[in-house]
Design a protein around this motif. Structure first.
Motif, mmCIF file in Angstrom:
data_model
loop_
_atom_site.group_PDB
_atom_site.id
_atom_site.type_symbol
_atom_site.label_atom_id
_atom_site.label_comp_id
_atom_site.label_asym_id
_atom_site.label_seq_id
_atom_site.Cartn_x
_atom_site.Cartn_y
_atom_site.Cartn_z
ATOM 1 N N LEU A 23 0.829 -1.209 0.000
ATOM 2 C CA LEU A 23 0.000 0.000 0.000
ATOM 3 C C LEU A 23 0.864 1.260 0.000
ATOM 4 O O LEU A 23 0.526 2.256 -0.649
ATOM 5 C CB LEU A 23 -0.930 0.010 1.216
ATOM 6 C CG LEU A 23 -2.313 -0.623 1.057
ATOM 7 C CD1 LEU A 23 -3.029 -0.682 2.400
ATOM 8 C CD2 LEU A 23 -3.145 0.165 0.052
ATOM 9 N N GLU A 24 1.964 1.244 0.749
ATOM 10 C CA GLU A 24 2.843 2.412 0.822
ATOM 11 C C GLU A 24 3.427 2.723 -0.558
ATOM 12 O O GLU A 24 3.591 3.896 -0.923
ATOM 13 C CB GLU A 24 3.952 2.157 1.843
ATOM 14 C CG GLU A 24 3.424 2.061 3.273
ATOM 15 C CD GLU A 24 4.493 1.628 4.257
ATOM 16 O OE1 GLU A 24 5.677 1.505 3.836
ATOM 17 O OE2 GLU A 24 4.169 1.394 5.440
ATOM 18 N N TYR A 25 3.736 1.683 -1.325
ATOM 19 C CA TYR A 25 4.223 1.895 -2.696
ATOM 20 C C TYR A 25 3.096 2.336 -3.621
ATOM 21 O O TYR A 25 3.267 3.235 -4.455
ATOM 22 C CB TYR A 25 4.844 0.601 -3.226
ATOM 23 C CG TYR A 25 4.995 0.584 -4.738
ATOM 24 C CD1 TYR A 25 6.043 1.259 -5.369
ATOM 25 C CD2 TYR A 25 4.070 -0.090 -5.535
ATOM 26 C CE1 TYR A 25 6.164 1.261 -6.755
ATOM 27 C CE2 TYR A 25 4.177 -0.090 -6.922
ATOM 28 C CZ TYR A 25 5.224 0.587 -7.523
ATOM 29 O OH TYR A 25 5.336 0.605 -8.897
ATOM 30 N N TYR A 26 1.920 1.720 -3.475
ATOM 31 C CA TYR A 26 0.821 1.928 -4.427
ATOM 32 C C TYR A 26 0.080 3.245 -4.209
ATOM 33 O O TYR A 26 -0.520 3.787 -5.145
ATOM 34 C CB TYR A 26 -0.157 0.749 -4.330
ATOM 35 C CG TYR A 26 -1.375 0.875 -5.208
ATOM 36 C CD1 TYR A 26 -1.271 0.871 -6.603
ATOM 37 C CD2 TYR A 26 -2.647 1.010 -4.651
ATOM 38 C CE1 TYR A 26 -2.390 0.990 -7.410
ATOM 39 C CE2 TYR A 26 -3.779 1.134 -5.444
ATOM 40 C CZ TYR A 26 -3.643 1.121 -6.825
ATOM 41 O OH TYR A 26 -4.759 1.240 -7.621
ATOM 42 N N PHE A 27 0.140 3.789 -3.009
ATOM 43 C CA PHE A 27 -0.672 4.973 -2.711
ATOM 44 C C PHE A 27 -0.427 6.139 -3.677
ATOM 45 O O PHE A 27 -1.383 6.751 -4.167
ATOM 46 C CB PHE A 27 -0.458 5.428 -1.268
ATOM 47 C CG PHE A 27 -1.313 6.600 -0.878
ATOM 48 C CD1 PHE A 27 -2.695 6.494 -0.830
ATOM 49 C CD2 PHE A 27 -0.740 7.838 -0.588
ATOM 50 C CE1 PHE A 27 -3.487 7.581 -0.492
ATOM 51 C CE2 PHE A 27 -1.517 8.928 -0.248
ATOM 52 C CZ PHE A 27 -2.899 8.795 -0.205
ATOM 53 N N PRO A 28 0.815 6.505 -4.004
ATOM 54 C CA PRO A 28 1.011 7.591 -4.989
ATOM 55 C C PRO A 28 0.410 7.258 -6.357
ATOM 56 O O PRO A 28 -0.091 8.149 -7.053
ATOM 57 C CB PRO A 28 2.542 7.720 -5.075
ATOM 58 C CG PRO A 28 3.053 7.149 -3.799
ATOM 59 C CD PRO A 28 2.117 6.030 -3.472
#
Length: 671
Positions: free
Chosen positions: A505-510
């Protein structure tokens, strides 16, 4: 001066009262309607508000009132019936025809927009509209937004300037709520607030272009009709005098614009009957306003109010619960639903230890009901928000219970969930080319050809992340970031699915922010995916439960053996309004979910949540199960949800039967 000649004979015409039929009526209305329905149907002149409780026969009242007006000698062409769908108008007038004959064909019936189209083509020249104006569908409107954006430049759009669909949604909300663009931005699109100046310029250009080119979008039909009825007094009088009797269905679902149009259409006579239920006003997100039905007597002084309280759908036990829920409303038209169907089993209030036990209870009980003779298509599971059903969808699929989901998207069909799952799948199976294709297309600089080339290189390696790092060109930065994220998640020490999802999620959020204008709403779905993964120790098991069918198929298409065409109904409550089932489950009745934590900010929002529960409860004809899990961690608020819905606090204990869900061998415990 006396002008009568001596031989003249005077013949005096009687003046009948307004409510006296000019000829014998063809039907015995008192025999065919209950007393409350009859009172409303017999109303002829002046404003009337019919508060129609759930299942009380509101359509019957509209049909019989139109029939009786014609039966009394009212010109059918002077009757205007406004509904929310063309199908509703056709069905109602068809029923009028069965009652009264072909005269009903001359009644004007249709949606607000279809009637506006007819009137604008006849009278629109007064406001600069030629009869041959073009109506834009939603796709056309979005394309025009894009075209105007290109023409009026330069606009300082930046990377996150909203897409054409989102801009069209903003403009539509302005029209239907009669709010300014800055108010709509502030209340619903605050993450685009920095673009107010540019969006205002774009809105002005959009409106100007439509007027210059004789273009009318869907919302303009009502806006321009309102304009016509405001600026052209002769046209307004002619239209109002043509339609001497107005009837409006589902008035609680009208917006401010529609309310103003009704007021102007009735300006010469006030013969307006609106039918609706304040307790079922649940579409504020579409621009509808609860205030319209509450303020109707103020808008039309002298309004006579009729209440329909006899319910033809539910058992008395279900209705007593519904009455108790809505009794706590801060503002309402008081009514008490009752039925001739006495008794009935008490609704069950079902406590489960967590979300999955709740899902298992619902699935098991559905199978028991079916064994008792209740067909699947006469059972519905209702929920406040689409993501509330995600865990249940998985559980139903594991048990081969076929279902149809209405409202929102099915869990595995939501684009953002599919995006995140694709990343997890390539970690679990680096040979999954379908998932690689989806993941790669999310990276800036990767198109179809580039993705195909990269996938070809990945097919020949055991170290896909190394391959991604070696690729040069415009997409290299994004590919390196992807490789780093996949490496980190794939080599996590414990490898628990819930932790892997959090890292992904931390990678995908942007990417989520860049791909979807409504990303704040989508975040909740992804966080719920993480909650669902908490009971799994293996990523493979988790993905297997979510992908029970090939990638191009949905869980909704699973066929269980020997079930013919039966399908359980899963539905948001908004999509269930107006429908009914023999058995209804209402899930996630926990404070913070239902009512939603977002509704705690304003009293109006909280009251709409109450009405939403009332609508859900009144869909049940015989069996009703209200379920709530306890001790559920909510990642958005950072709190543990352990309190049953506050709306249940006001329900007397003797109106429900308390159940507690336990696994075999566990002791019973409530609370």
């Amino acid at each position: 001066m006396d002008t009568l000649k001596p031989e003249s004979k005077v013949y005096v015409l009687n003046r009948p009262s307004a409510d006296t039929p000019v000829r014998p009526l063809s039907r015995d209305y008192a025999r065919e309607l209950n007393p409350q329905q009859l009172a409303a149907v017999e109303k002829v002149n002046g404003p009337a508000l019919v508060i129609a409780g759930a299942g009380s026969g509101k359509t019957r009242v509209l049909v019989y009132r139109v029939a009786r007006l014609i039966d009394m000698g009212v010109d059918p062409a002077s009757i205007l019936l406004l509904t929310f769908t063309r199908k509703s108008a056709q069905e109602m007038l068809g029923r009028v025809g069965l009652l009264i004959g072909p005269q009903s064909d001359r009644v004007m019936g249709g949606t607000f927009h279809s009637v506006a189209n007819i009137l604008l083509r006849r009278f629109g020249r007064a406001i600069g509209l030629e009869p041959g104006f073009t109506i834009l569908d939603r796709g056309d409107s979005e394309d025009l937004v894009n075209m105007v954006r290109g023409q009026i430049g330069p606009i300082n759009t930046g990377k996150r300037f909203p897409r054409k669909k989102t801009i069209a949604d903003m403009f539509s909300k302005c029209a239907n709520t009669l709010q300014s663009l800055d108010d709509v931005l502030l209340n619903e699109y605050s993450h685009f607030g920095e673009y107010l100046t540019d969006l205002t310029k774009l809105q002005e250009g959009y409106e100007s272009t439509k007027r210059q080119r004789q273009l009318v979008d869907y919302d303009d039909l009502l806006l321009r009709l309102r304009e016509l009825l405001t600026v052209d007094e002769p046209a307004r009088r002619m239209i109002s005098e043509t339609y001497r009797y107005l009837l409006v269905d589902e008035y609680q679902d009208t917006n401010r614009l529609q309310s103003e149009v009704v007021r102007k259409l009735a300006s010469t006579h006030d013969n307006v009957m609106v039918v609706g239920d304040d307790s079922q006003s649940i579409y504020a997100f579409r621009g509808a306003t609860f205030r319209n039905i509450m303020d109707f007597p103020t808008l039309f002084p002298g309004t006579q109010i009729f209440k329909l309280e006899e319910n033809y759908r539910s058992t008395q036990s279900v209705l007593e619960l519904a009455n108790a829920i809505i009794e706590g409303a801060t503002e309402k038209y008081s009514k008490t639903l009752f039925t001739q169907k006495k008794g009935g089993e008490r609704p069950a209030l079902v406590q489960a230890a967590g979300e999955n036990p709740q899902s298992r209870f619902v699935a098991q009980k559905i199978l028991e009901l079916r064994d008792e003779g209740v067909p699947l298509n006469d059972i519905a599971v209702l929920f406040r928000s689409s993501f509330h059903a995600f865990d249940l969808e998985v559980e139903l699929s594991k048990r081969d219970i076929p279902f149809i989901k209405r409202g929102g998207f099915k869990f595995i069909e939501t684009a953002h969930v599919k995006d995140l799952l694709a990343h997890l799948r390539v970690i679990h199976n680096p040979l999954d080319t379908v998932s690689w294709h989806r993941v790669l297309l999310l990276i800036d600089g990767v198109g179809q050809k580039r993705a195909k080339d990269v996938i070809a290189r990945l097919a020949n390696t055991d170290t896909p992340c190394d391959v991604l790092r070696d690729i040069t060109g415009r997409s290299s930065y994004g590919l390196r970031n992807l490789a780093a994220a996949l490496d980190a998640v794939g080599h996590a020490d414990d490898g628990l699915p819930t932790d892997q999802i959090q890292q992904m999620l931390e990678y995908y959020f942007p990417i989520l922010k860049d791909q979807y204008d409504d990303y704040p709403k989508r975040i909740r779905d992804l966080e719920h995916l993480q909650v669902m993964a908490e009971r799994y120790s293996s990523l493979g098991d988790f993905l297997a439960d979510l992908t029970l069918e090939p990638p191009n198929e949905s869980v909704v298409d699973i066929d269980a053996p020997d079930r013919d065409d039966e399908r359980l109904i899963l539905s948001t409550i908004h999509s269930a309004k107006g429908l009914e089932w023999r058995c209804v489950f209402v899930i996630w009745l926990v404070d913070g979910r239902f009512p939603s934590s977002y509704s705690f900010l304003t009293e109006d929002d909280l009251e709409e949540e109450r009405r939403l529960l009332y609508v859900a409860v009144t869909r049940a004809k015989q069996h009703l199960y209200l379920t709530f899990p306890i001790n559920v961690y909510d990642k958005v608020t950072g709190s543990v949800l352990s309190k049953p819905s506050r709306f249940l606090d006001e329900v007397p204990a003797d109106l429900v039967e308390a159940w507690s869900v336990v696994d075999e061998g566990e002791p019973y415990r409530w609370g």
